[in-house]
Scaffold this motif. Structure first.
Motif, short mmCIF file in Angstrom:
data_model
loop_
_atom_site.label_atom_id
_atom_site.label_comp_id
_atom_site.label_asym_id
_atom_site.label_seq_id
_atom_site.Cartn_x
_atom_site.Cartn_y
_atom_site.Cartn_z
N PRO A 32 0.95 -1.10 -0.09
CA PRO A 32 0.17 0.01 -0.20
C PRO A 32 0.91 1.16 0.07
CG PRO A 32 0.17 -0.79 2.35
CD PRO A 32 0.95 -1.87 1.29
N SER A 33 0.34 2.05 -0.81
CA SER A 33 0.79 3.81 -0.74
C SER A 33 -0.08 4.60 -0.20
CB SER A 33 1.47 4.23 -2.07
OG SER A 33 2.54 3.31 -2.42
N PHE A 34 0.06 5.40 0.62
CA PHE A 34 -0.91 6.34 1.31
C PHE A 34 -0.71 7.71 0.82
CE2 PHE A 34 -0.07 2.76 4.27
CZ PHE A 34 -1.29 2.50 4.65
N SER A 35 -1.94 8.41 0.52
CA SER A 35 -2.14 9.52 0.09
C SER A 35 -2.54 10.37 1.20
CB SER A 35 -2.72 9.70 -1.10
OG SER A 35 -2.09 9.08 -2.39
N PHE A 36 -2.30 11.80 1.15
CA PHE A 36 -2.65 12.35 2.42
C PHE A 36 -3.22 13.95 1.72
CE2 PHE A 36 0.43 9.86 4.22
CZ PHE A 36 -0.19 9.52 5.43
N GLU A 37 -4.45 14.26 2.74
CA GLU A 37 -4.98 15.64 2.19
C GLU A 37 -4.15 16.84 2.18
OE1 GLU A 37 -8.67 16.49 4.43
OE2 GLU A 37 -9.69 14.59 3.75
N THR A 38 -3.19 16.68 3.12
CA THR A 38 -2.25 17.90 3.26
C THR A 38 -1.01 17.55 1.78
OG1 THR A 38 -2.11 17.98 5.41
CG2 THR A 38 -0.27 18.68 4.67
N PHE A 39 -0.44 18.58 1.20
CA PHE A 39 0.34 18.49 0.09
C PHE A 39 1.49 18.12 0.42
CE2 PHE A 39 2.67 19.58 -3.59
CZ PHE A 39 1.64 19.59 -4.52
N VAL A 40 2.20 16.97 0.03
CA VAL A 40 3.30 16.43 0.23
C VAL A 40 4.39 16.39 -0.87
CG1 VAL A 40 4.55 14.14 1.21
CG2 VAL A 40 2.18 14.74 2.05
N ILE A 41 5.42 16.79 -0.63
CA ILE A 41 6.70 16.93 -1.56
C ILE A 41 7.85 16.20 -0.93
CG2 ILE A 41 8.20 18.53 -2.71
CD1 ILE A 41 6.29 20.78 -2.37
N ASN A 42 8.38 15.27 -1.90
CA ASN A 42 9.59 14.65 -1.40
C ASN A 42 10.54 14.96 -2.43
OD1 ASN A 42 10.92 12.28 -0.45
ND2 ASN A 42 10.94 11.48 -2.36
N VAL A 43 11.82 15.05 -1.51
CA VAL A 43 13.10 15.42 -1.86
C VAL A 43 13.95 14.15 -1.89
CG1 VAL A 43 14.85 16.91 -2.09
CG2 VAL A 43 12.66 17.90 -1.84
N GLY A 44 14.39 13.30 -2.68
CA GLY A 44 15.21 12.40 -2.64
C GLY A 44 16.29 12.13 -3.68
N ASN A 45 16.90 10.92 -3.74
CA ASN A 45 17.73 10.57 -4.63
C ASN A 45 17.84 8.99 -4.85
OD1 ASN A 45 19.18 9.46 -2.45
ND2 ASN A 45 20.74 11.08 -2.58
N LEU A 46 18.53 8.71 -5.90
CA LEU A 46 18.78 7.04 -6.06
C LEU A 46 19.79 6.58 -5.55
CD1 LEU A 46 17.55 6.69 -9.90
CD2 LEU A 46 16.22 6.19 -7.92
N THR A 47 20.63 7.36 -5.20
CA THR A 47 22.05 6.96 -4.71
C THR A 47 22.27 7.02 -3.15
OG1 THR A 47 23.11 9.21 -4.98
CG2 THR A 47 23.23 7.58 -6.74
N VAL A 48 23.17 6.43 -2.65
CA VAL A 48 23.56 6.69 -1.22
C VAL A 48 24.55 8.01 -1.44
CG1 VAL A 48 23.38 4.30 -0.46
CG2 VAL A 48 25.45 5.28 -1.22
N GLY A 49 24.59 8.49 -0.01
CA GLY A 49 25.68 9.85 -0.08
C GLY A 49 24.91 10.92 -0.53
N GLY A 50 25.65 12.25 -0.30
CA GLY A 50 25.08 13.39 -0.56
C GLY A 50 24.66 13.79 -1.84
N THR A 51 23.55 14.33 -2.06
CA THR A 51 23.48 15.17 -3.34
C THR A 51 22.77 16.17 -3.41
OG1 THR A 51 21.06 13.89 -3.39
CG2 THR A 51 22.93 12.64 -4.59
N GLY A 52 22.71 16.64 -1.96
CA GLY A 52 22.13 18.30 -1.88
C GLY A 52 20.90 18.17 -1.34
N LYS A 53 20.25 17.25 -0.83
CA LYS A 53 19.10 17.30 -0.39
C LYS A 53 18.75 18.51 0.51
CE LYS A 53 19.09 13.03 1.07
NZ LYS A 53 20.20 12.66 0.42
N THR A 54 19.61 18.70 1.90
CA THR A 54 19.30 19.64 2.61
C THR A 54 19.14 20.94 2.08
OG1 THR A 54 20.34 18.28 4.44
CG2 THR A 54 20.19 20.70 5.00
N PRO A 55 20.17 21.70 1.37
CA PRO A 55 19.92 23.01 0.95
C PRO A 55 18.66 23.04 -0.19
CG PRO A 55 21.91 21.89 -0.11
CD PRO A 55 21.47 20.91 1.01
N HIS A 56 18.15 21.78 -0.91
CA HIS A 56 17.17 22.02 -1.58
C HIS A 56 15.78 21.95 -0.78
CE1 HIS A 56 20.08 20.85 -4.93
NE2 HIS A 56 19.14 21.50 -5.76
#
Length: 353
Positions: A32-56
């Motif tokens: 199952p994948s759950f959706s929510f009434e609140t707007f959800v934005i995900n910031v992620g990557n396919l790799t391990v290690g830093g890609t700059g998620k925090t500043p984005h």
């Protein structure tokens, strides 16, 4: 290195098979994948290690927080606590992890900062504690498919693009390159300040082979701001500095500091390093070794780990600075911001119909 990859290839094939089956089960609804009434934005990557998620994530906070009640939700990597936690004035990096603590340190007066390993369980907790929340920013949840975000943003490091990588353990990919097709947009991060349109087009074409032909691709770089003193309100950075950091790939910031400051030495720790009294004494000794006109400089993420009373008392004896960073889009910044804001606005406008 090539021989090692050959030896690890059978394990990579097995890992790839497991992750493909898992993704397939989500795709067909068996997981199952759950959706929510609140707007959800995900910031992620396919790799391990830093890609700059925090500043984005911080970039999105600056875009959204003035118009919508915004919350961040991170796993809280490296924290010494468990379960769902909502940041408050008594929180520290041990409780939250360094990146959520950085969010709270910078934006705690404007947003809600939370941590929780199970995002599908944590989001209802956020809405219970802060029922007026309109946007939730998921930090590094691209593989956490139990939550279905409204917008999925995939980051790919310019120097380590996912389309040239292999799955673990032969490479750094958490799942196959095909996972890029779940993204609504891709941002190539940590780019050089100057990139030709030809290079951008070539990279975009390579990304779209996996993400989809019409997928928007943006390019961003890291903007280093003026170093700030940690304890004193106003203080000039010393003539000589010793830099230290516990981040995945400090080479870019070290290169910048070497060009712009009198960098005496750089001390590297592992990513999300938990500092000890011994570490701090070693760093102070390093700076003292180069004379009274030498200070310590670190990243913002490392700085928040050192704000405990014990470390603060030790570090007040020496000039201590951190270097803030921001995301800078090479082009298309306004288009990206408008897409984000229009998407949120559209969801809440349609809810009123």
């Amino acid at each position: 290195m090539f021989v090692l990859k050959i030896l690890l290839w059978p394990f990579a094939v097995l890992y790839d098979a497991v992750t493909r089956v898992r993704n397939y089960l989500f795709d067909i609804g068996r997981k199952p994948s759950f959706s929510f009434e609140t707007f959800v934005i995900n910031v992620g990557n396919l790799t391990v290690g830093g890609t700059g998620k925090t500043p984005h994530i911080e970039f999105l906070i600056r875009v959204l927080a003035d118009q919508y009640k915004t919350a961040t939700l991170s796993r809280g990597y490296g924290r010494k606590s468990k379960g769902f936690l909502l940041a408050d004035k008594n929180s520290d990096a041990d409780l939250l992890g360094d990146e959520p603590m950085q969010f709270y340190h910078k934006y705690g007066g404007k947003i809600t900062v939370t941590v929780g390993e199970e995002r599908a369980h944590a989001i209802p907790c956020i809405l219970h504690e802060r029922e007026d929340t309109k946007v939730i920013l998921l930090d590094d949840a691209y593989q956490h498919r139990y939550v279905k975000p409204d917008i999925n943003i995939l980051l790919s490091d310019y120097s380590r693009p996912f389309y040239k990588d292999m799955v673990l353990p032969a490479g750094r990919l958490r799942e196959s390159r095909k996972g890029a097709n779940r993204a609504d947009a891709v941002i190539v991060t940590k780019c050089p300040d100057q990139m030709s349109q030809t290079e951008q087009d070539l990279i975009s074409n390579d990304i779209r082979k996996y993400a989809g032909k019409e997928k928007p691709v943006y390019f961003s770089t890291i903007k280093y701001l003026k170093p700030k003193p940690v304890f004193k309100k106003s203080e000039d950075i010393p003539k000589k500095i010793v830099f230290f950091a516990g981040i995945a790939n400090p080479s870019q910031v070290i290169e910048k500091l070497s060009n712009e400051y009198n960098l005496q030495e750089s001390v590297r720790f592992s990513d999300h390093h938990t500092y000890t009294v011994k570490d701090v004494k070693h760093l102070i000794a390093k700076a003292t070794e180069f004379g009274n006109d030498t200070g310590l400089l670190t990243t913002e993420k490392d700085m928040v780990r050192l704000l405990t009373p014990e470390f603060s008392e030790m570090l007040k004896a020496i000039p201590f600075f951190y270097i803030p960073i921001e995301v800078k889009f090479l082009e298309g910044k306004q288009k990206f911001e408008e897409w984000i804001l229009n998407s949120v606005h559209s969801k809440y406008s349609s809810d009123k119909i």
